[in-house]
Design a protein around this motif. Structure first.
Motif, PDB file in Angstrom:
ATOM      1  N   SER A 118       0.812  -1.221   0.000  1.00  0.00           N
ATOM      2  CA  SER A 118       0.000   0.000   0.000  1.00  0.00           C
ATOM      3  C   SER A 118       0.842   1.267   0.000  1.00  0.00           C
ATOM      4  N   THR A 119       1.886   1.276   0.822  1.00  0.00           N
ATOM      5  CA  THR A 119       2.708   2.488   0.911  1.00  0.00           C
ATOM      6  C   THR A 119       3.540   2.707  -0.345  1.00  0.00           C
ATOM      7  N   GLN A 120       3.922   1.631  -1.021  1.00  0.00           N
ATOM      8  CA  GLN A 120       4.695   1.781  -2.256  1.00  0.00           C
ATOM      9  C   GLN A 120       3.800   2.111  -3.449  1.00  0.00           C
ATOM     10  N   LYS A 121       2.613   1.502  -3.497  1.00  0.00           N
ATOM     11  CA  LYS A 121       1.715   1.723  -4.636  1.00  0.00           C
ATOM     12  C   LYS A 121       0.966   3.051  -4.530  1.00  0.00           C
ATOM     13  N   PHE A 122       0.629   3.463  -3.290  1.00  0.00           N
ATOM     14  CA  PHE A 122      -0.166   4.677  -3.109  1.00  0.00           C
ATOM     15  C   PHE A 122       0.638   5.767  -2.392  1.00  0.00           C
ATOM     16  N   ASN A 123       0.672   5.720  -1.060  1.00  0.00           N
ATOM     17  CA  ASN A 123       1.454   6.705  -0.308  1.00  0.00           C
ATOM     18  C   ASN A 123       1.758   6.158   1.083  1.00  0.00           C
ATOM     19  N   THR A 124       2.670   6.801   1.792  1.00  0.00           N
ATOM     20  CA  THR A 124       3.142   6.291   3.085  1.00  0.00           C
ATOM     21  C   THR A 124       2.096   6.386   4.190  1.00  0.00           C
ATOM     22  N   LYS A 125       1.038   7.172   3.974  1.00  0.00           N
ATOM     23  CA  LYS A 125      -0.018   7.291   4.980  1.00  0.00           C
ATOM     24  C   LYS A 125      -1.057   6.171   4.875  1.00  0.00           C
ATOM     25  N   LYS A 126      -0.993   5.398   3.801  1.00  0.00           N
ATOM     26  CA  LYS A 126      -1.963   4.308   3.609  1.00  0.00           C
ATOM     27  C   LYS A 126      -1.430   3.055   4.315  1.00  0.00           C
ATOM     28  N   ASN A 127      -1.558   3.038   5.640  1.00  0.00           N
ATOM     29  CA  ASN A 127      -0.967   1.953   6.429  1.00  0.00           C
ATOM     30  C   ASN A 127      -1.884   1.394   7.512  1.00  0.00           C
ATOM     31  N   GLU A 128      -3.137   1.834   7.563  1.00  0.00           N
ATOM     32  CA  GLU A 128      -4.041   1.378   8.616  1.00  0.00           C
ATOM     33  C   GLU A 128      -4.610  -0.017   8.317  1.00  0.00           C
ATOM     34  N   ILE A 129      -4.753  -0.793   9.372  1.00  0.00           N
ATOM     35  CA  ILE A 129      -5.307  -2.143   9.277  1.00  0.00           C
ATOM     36  C   ILE A 129      -6.615  -2.192  10.061  1.00  0.00           C
ATOM     37  N   GLY A 173     -21.701   1.329  10.177  1.00  0.00           N
ATOM     38  CA  GLY A 173     -20.533   2.128  10.534  1.00  0.00           C
ATOM     39  C   GLY A 173     -19.246   1.726   9.847  1.00  0.00           C
ATOM     40  N   LEU A 174     -19.289   0.696   9.009  1.00  0.00           N
ATOM     41  CA  LEU A 174     -18.071   0.278   8.313  1.00  0.00           C
ATOM     42  C   LEU A 174     -17.530   1.390   7.413  1.00  0.00           C
ATOM     43  N   ASP A 175     -18.443   2.171   6.839  1.00  0.00           N
ATOM     44  CA  ASP A 175     -18.017   3.254   5.956  1.00  0.00           C
ATOM     45  C   ASP A 175     -17.235   4.328   6.703  1.00  0.00           C
ATOM     46  N   LYS A 176     -17.414   4.397   8.025  1.00  0.00           N
ATOM     47  CA  LYS A 176     -16.682   5.375   8.835  1.00  0.00           C
ATOM     48  C   LYS A 176     -15.336   4.828   9.305  1.00  0.00           C
ATOM     49  N   VAL A 177     -15.211   3.501   9.335  1.00  0.00           N
ATOM     50  CA  VAL A 177     -13.952   2.875   9.752  1.00  0.00           C
ATOM     51  C   VAL A 177     -12.949   2.882   8.596  1.00  0.00           C
ATOM     52  N   PHE A 178     -13.456   2.606   7.403  1.00  0.00           N
ATOM     53  CA  PHE A 178     -12.604   2.629   6.210  1.00  0.00           C
ATOM     54  C   PHE A 178     -12.289   4.069   5.815  1.00  0.00           C
ATOM     55  N   SER A 179     -11.123   4.250   5.212  1.00  0.00           N
ATOM     56  CA  SER A 179     -10.743   5.562   4.693  1.00  0.00           C
ATOM     57  C   SER A 179      -9.656   5.371   3.646  1.00  0.00           C
ATOM     58  N   GLU A 180      -9.193   6.476   3.096  1.00  0.00           N
ATOM     59  CA  GLU A 180      -8.116   6.402   2.110  1.00  0.00           C
ATOM     60  C   GLU A 180      -6.809   5.945   2.744  1.00  0.00           C
ATOM     61  N   LYS A 181      -6.769   5.906   4.090  1.00  0.00           N
ATOM     62  CA  LYS A 181      -5.575   5.435   4.797  1.00  0.00           C
ATOM     63  C   LYS A 181      -5.595   3.924   5.038  1.00  0.00           C
ATOM     64  N   THR A 182      -6.721   3.272   4.726  1.00  0.00           N
ATOM     65  CA  THR A 182      -6.840   1.835   4.980  1.00  0.00           C
ATOM     66  C   THR A 182      -5.961   1.038   4.022  1.00  0.00           C
ATOM     67  N   GLN A 210     -16.476  -1.752   0.787  1.00  0.00           N
ATOM     68  CA  GLN A 210     -15.655  -0.666   1.315  1.00  0.00           C
ATOM     69  C   GLN A 210     -14.175  -0.849   0.970  1.00  0.00           C
ATOM     70  N   ALA A 211     -13.726  -2.097   0.968  1.00  0.00           N
ATOM     71  CA  ALA A 211     -12.326  -2.372   0.628  1.00  0.00           C
ATOM     72  C   ALA A 211     -12.040  -1.977  -0.818  1.00  0.00           C
ATOM     73  N   LYS A 212     -12.961  -2.327  -1.703  1.00  0.00           N
ATOM     74  CA  LYS A 212     -12.801  -1.978  -3.117  1.00  0.00           C
ATOM     75  C   LYS A 212     -12.846  -0.468  -3.315  1.00  0.00           C
ATOM     76  N   LYS A 213     -13.752   0.183  -2.620  1.00  0.00           N
ATOM     77  CA  LYS A 213     -13.910   1.633  -2.732  1.00  0.00           C
ATOM     78  C   LYS A 213     -12.652   2.369  -2.281  1.00  0.00           C
ATOM     79  N   ASN A 214     -11.978   1.813  -1.262  1.00  0.00           N
ATOM     80  CA  ASN A 214     -10.814   2.485  -0.678  1.00  0.00           C
ATOM     81  C   ASN A 214      -9.476   1.852  -1.060  1.00  0.00           C
TER      82      ASN A 214
END
Length: 217
Positions: A118-129, A173-182, A210-214
Motif C-alpha cells: 500500500s505504501t509503495q503503490k499509493f502513499n506512506t499514509k496508507k498503512n491502517e489495518i 458504521g463500516l463506511d466510517k472505519v474505512f478511509s483512504e488510509k486503509t 468498502q475495501a474496493k472503494k478504498n
C-alpha cells in the motif's frame, strides 16, 4: 503425575491453565494420560494435527526426509520446499508462497506485506489495518493488538499503532472505519475465540464493498 505436574508449575511459564492430567501418548483423535485413561482430542492439538496424532504416513515421510536434509535457512534452496510451493501456487489463487513457523508469524508477514504494498503503490499514509472484535490472531504484539481484547493485551502496552477495530458481524458504521488510509482488512470468516461464530454474508459483502472503494486489501 503429581511430580510431573509440580515440575510443570516450577519450570514452565504459566501462559495457560492446562488440564489436570498428563498426556503420555496419542493416536489418531485420542490421547491417553499416565494412568492410561483415554480422551478424545477435540482440539486436534489446537487445530494443527488435523490428520491425527502419530499418523503413519506422516511418520514415514518425516523419517525419510530426516535422512536427507533436516533443516535449512532461507539462504539455501532445497527441493521439497520448492516442490510444495509450486504445488500450492498451482492449486490456489497464490502467485508466491511464504513458509512460516506459526500462525503468529504468518499474521505478522501478512500485515507487513500489505503495508509494504500500500505504501509503495499509493502513499506512506496508507498503512491502517482494520480488524474485528472477538477475533484471535496470535499472541505477538501485533496479534493481540488486532484482537483488541483486554484479557490478551493487558499489561503489554504500548501496542502497535495504525490498527482500527470494529464490531464483528456489524455492517453499520463500516463506511466510517474505512478511509483512504486503509491498507488492509484482516477477518476470520469463522471465529472461535468466543465460540464458533460465522461471518454473515451481508457483513462480508459490505467489507468487500468498502475495501474496493478504498483500494484496500
Amino acid at each position: 503425575m503429581m511430580s510431573m505436574s509440580k515440575d510443570y508449575i516450577n519450570y514452565i511459564m504459566p501462559f495457560y491453565s492446562p488440564a489436570d492430567f498428563v498426556v503420555k501418548k496419542a493416536k489418531g483423535s485420542y490421547v491417553w494420560d499416565t494412568n492410561n485413561k483415554k480422551y478424545i482430542d477435540l482440539t486436534a492439538g489446537i487445530a494443527v494435527t488435523s490428520l491425527g496424532h502419530s499418523n503413519k504416513e506422516l511418520i514415514k515421510v518425516a523419517h525419510s526426509q530426516s535422512k536427507d536434509v533436516w533443516h535449512l535457512s532461507n539462504l539455501y534452496i532445497n527441493e521439497p520446499t520448492t516442490r510444495l510451493a509450486k504445488k500450492l501456487c498451482n492449486k490456489t489463487f497464490g502467485d508466491k508462497v511464504f513458509f512460516s513457523n506459526s500462525g503468529g508469524e504468518a499474521i505478522e508477514a501478512a500485515i507487513k506485506t500489505a503495508r509494504k504494498y500500500s505504501t509503495q503503490k499509493f502513499n506512506t499514509k496508507k498503512n491502517e489495518i482494520i480488524s474485528f472484535s472477538t477475533s484471535f490472531h496470535g499472541r505477538t504484539l501485533m496479534g493481540i493488538t488486532l484482537s483488541h481484547s483486554k484479557h490478551l493485551n493487558d499489561g503489554f502496552g504500548p501496542l502497535p499503532r495504525g490498527i482500527k477495530n470494529h464490531e464483528f458481524n456489524n455492517p453499520n458504521g463500516l463506511d466510517k472505519v474505512f478511509s483512504e488510509k486503509t491498507s488492509a482488512v484482516i477477518l476470520e470468516l469463522v471465529q472461535w475465540q468466543s465460540g464458533i461464530t460465522k461471518a454473515d454474508k451481508n457483513f462480508i459483502k459490505q467489507i468487500l464493498k468498502q475495501a474496493k472503494k478504498n483500494d484496500a486489501l
